[in-house]
Design an enzyme around this catalytic site. Structure first.
Site, mmCIF file in Angstrom:
data_model
loop_
_atom_site.group_PDB
_atom_site.id
_atom_site.type_symbol
_atom_site.label_atom_id
_atom_site.label_comp_id
_atom_site.label_asym_id
_atom_site.label_seq_id
_atom_site.Cartn_x
_atom_site.Cartn_y
_atom_site.Cartn_z
ATOM 1 N N ASP A 119 -2.037 2.810 -5.379
ATOM 2 C CA ASP A 119 -1.808 3.350 -6.719
ATOM 3 C C ASP A 119 -1.602 2.286 -7.798
ATOM 4 O O ASP A 119 -0.486 2.030 -8.239
ATOM 5 C CB ASP A 119 -0.602 4.298 -6.688
ATOM 6 C CG ASP A 119 -0.453 5.077 -7.990
ATOM 7 O OD1 ASP A 119 -1.362 4.990 -8.839
ATOM 8 O OD2 ASP A 119 0.575 5.749 -8.158
ATOM 9 N N ASN A 155 4.790 3.478 -2.949
ATOM 10 C CA ASN A 155 3.406 3.028 -3.093
ATOM 11 C C ASN A 155 3.019 2.013 -2.038
ATOM 12 O O ASN A 155 2.091 1.218 -2.245
ATOM 13 C CB ASN A 155 3.168 2.471 -4.499
ATOM 14 C CG ASN A 155 2.954 3.567 -5.517
ATOM 15 O OD1 ASN A 155 2.462 4.647 -5.186
ATOM 16 N ND2 ASN A 155 3.326 3.300 -6.762
ATOM 17 N N ASP A 213 4.001 -0.597 -10.925
ATOM 18 C CA ASP A 213 4.696 0.571 -10.377
ATOM 19 C C ASP A 213 4.959 0.352 -8.888
ATOM 20 O O ASP A 213 4.834 1.271 -8.079
ATOM 21 C CB ASP A 213 3.828 1.819 -10.595
ATOM 22 C CG ASP A 213 4.586 3.131 -10.374
ATOM 23 O OD1 ASP A 213 5.809 3.151 -10.593
ATOM 24 O OD2 ASP A 213 3.950 4.114 -9.973
#
Length: 346
Positions: free
Chosen positions: A219, A207, A202
């Site tokens: 994360d 992030n 992700d």
């Protein structure tokens, strides 16, 4: 009537958060702030010595204990390799994962900083080297319990769930499902034989955290076993010439530390399509959470699903044309809508 773990999760309060953290042996002051998060519940908590930690409560039913511990183990390995990540903070007994009312939770060190204002060429070069270091660690170990990024896990399972519950309006259901299933088939074909290992999964700009010149990666909740290119295209989702140029900067820097299989650039469009499908199903699965209807008021309308069908048809067209990331209509074309890729699953 007894409350379910999900009910208790949705009604978490700062008082309950402090109770959980103290039950695990960490004494706190009565200072607790909720942080932005959709998938999980995340709080900043002040300890008795006035330092602060981040308490993360995992949404019940999403990850097993074994899957969460593999996330924590990967973070620990990355930190051991001196890669700037926000690793878990062990509780006094040395464990990193606790449970209260069937809700699993952990602590992270609080890391200050801000998201980068702009991802320029120099920053993309740094990100290329940083991603290579993460992938070197990822490829050196295994994660038997984590999700493997595939057409099944990121599309077909979601499509079956959407169809079974009649989430998609009848007027557009056939068109959407046809495009989505074709994207899943194309992704499956192109993923066959591609090297996979532990990746962030992700790795979008939201992030990243910049502090005193150091880039931190946040994360790892969506850590998967998948192809390296997944962590590239999310940082560079655009389809225009500038995105392609910056992609090359990223890859050249990446290859200073790890080989990158350029043939996997042909996976960008299929992976984009899988993420769009996964995203739509994610919102539908979470619709009972009051945060979601407030945040995504357009979701579920005929217009929403019609736009999604069009976007998937575009992905399919570019995939069949053999395009590595698409052309998006020319040099000045904007990147695809960020809402289809960058959601907070922390």
């Amino acid at each position: 009537m007894s409350s379910t773990p999900t009910d208790l999760f949705l009604s978490l309060t700062p008082h309950k958060v402090i109770e959980a953290v103290e039950a695990a042996g960490v004494l706190c002051n009565r200072v607790c702030y909720p942080l932005n998060s959709f998938e999980n519940r995340v709080y900043e908590v002040e300890r008795e010595d006035r330092t602060r930690v981040i308490a993360k409560f995992y949404r019940p039913g999403r990850w097993s204990r074994a899957q969460i511990l593999e996330e924590h183990r990967f973070l620990a390995e990355l930190a051991e390799a001196e890669i700037p990540v926000c690793a878990t903070r062990p509780f006094p007994d040395g464990e990193t994962l606790k449970q209260i009312d069937h809700i699993q939770y952990c602590l992270f060190e609080r890391t200050g900083g801000r998201a980068p204002d702009e991802l320029d060429d120099a920053l993309f070069a740094r990100l290329g080297r940083l991603a290579a270091r993460i992938h070197n660690v990822g490829a050196a170990g295994t994660a038997a319990h984590r999700v493997r990024l595939s057409a099944d896990t990121y599309a077909r399972e979601d499509l079956g769930w959407l169809a079974e519950r009649k989430v998609i309006p009848p007027s557009v259901e056939r068109r959407y499902l046809a495009a989505a299933r074709a994207v899943a088939d194309a992704a499956e074909e192109r993923l066959r034989g591609v090297e996979v290992h532990r990746i962030h999964g992700d790795l979008h700009p939201g992030n990243l955290l910049l502090r005193d010149g150091t880039l931190h990666v946040l994360d790892f909740d969506d850590m998967v076993v998948g192809p390296a290119v997944q962590d590239l295209w999310l940082l560079l989702p655009g389809r225009d010439r500038d995105a392609r140029r910056q992609r090359e900067i990223f890859i050249e820097a990446y290859e200073e530390l790890r080989r990158f299989d350029r043939a996997t650039l042909a996976l960008i469009e299929p992976l984009r399509g899988l993420r769009m499908i996964h995203y739509a199903a994610w919102i539908a699965r979470r619709w009972h959470d009051p945060i979601f209807p407030r945040t995504f008021p357009h979701f579920g309308t005929e217009g929403y699903w019609r736009d999604e069908a069009s976007a998937l048809e575009e992905v399919l067209q570019l995939t069949r044309a053999g395009d590595a990331g698409g052309d998006g209509g020319g040099d000045d074309a904007p990147p695809p809508s960020g809402t289809k890729y960058f959601w907070d699953l922390n």
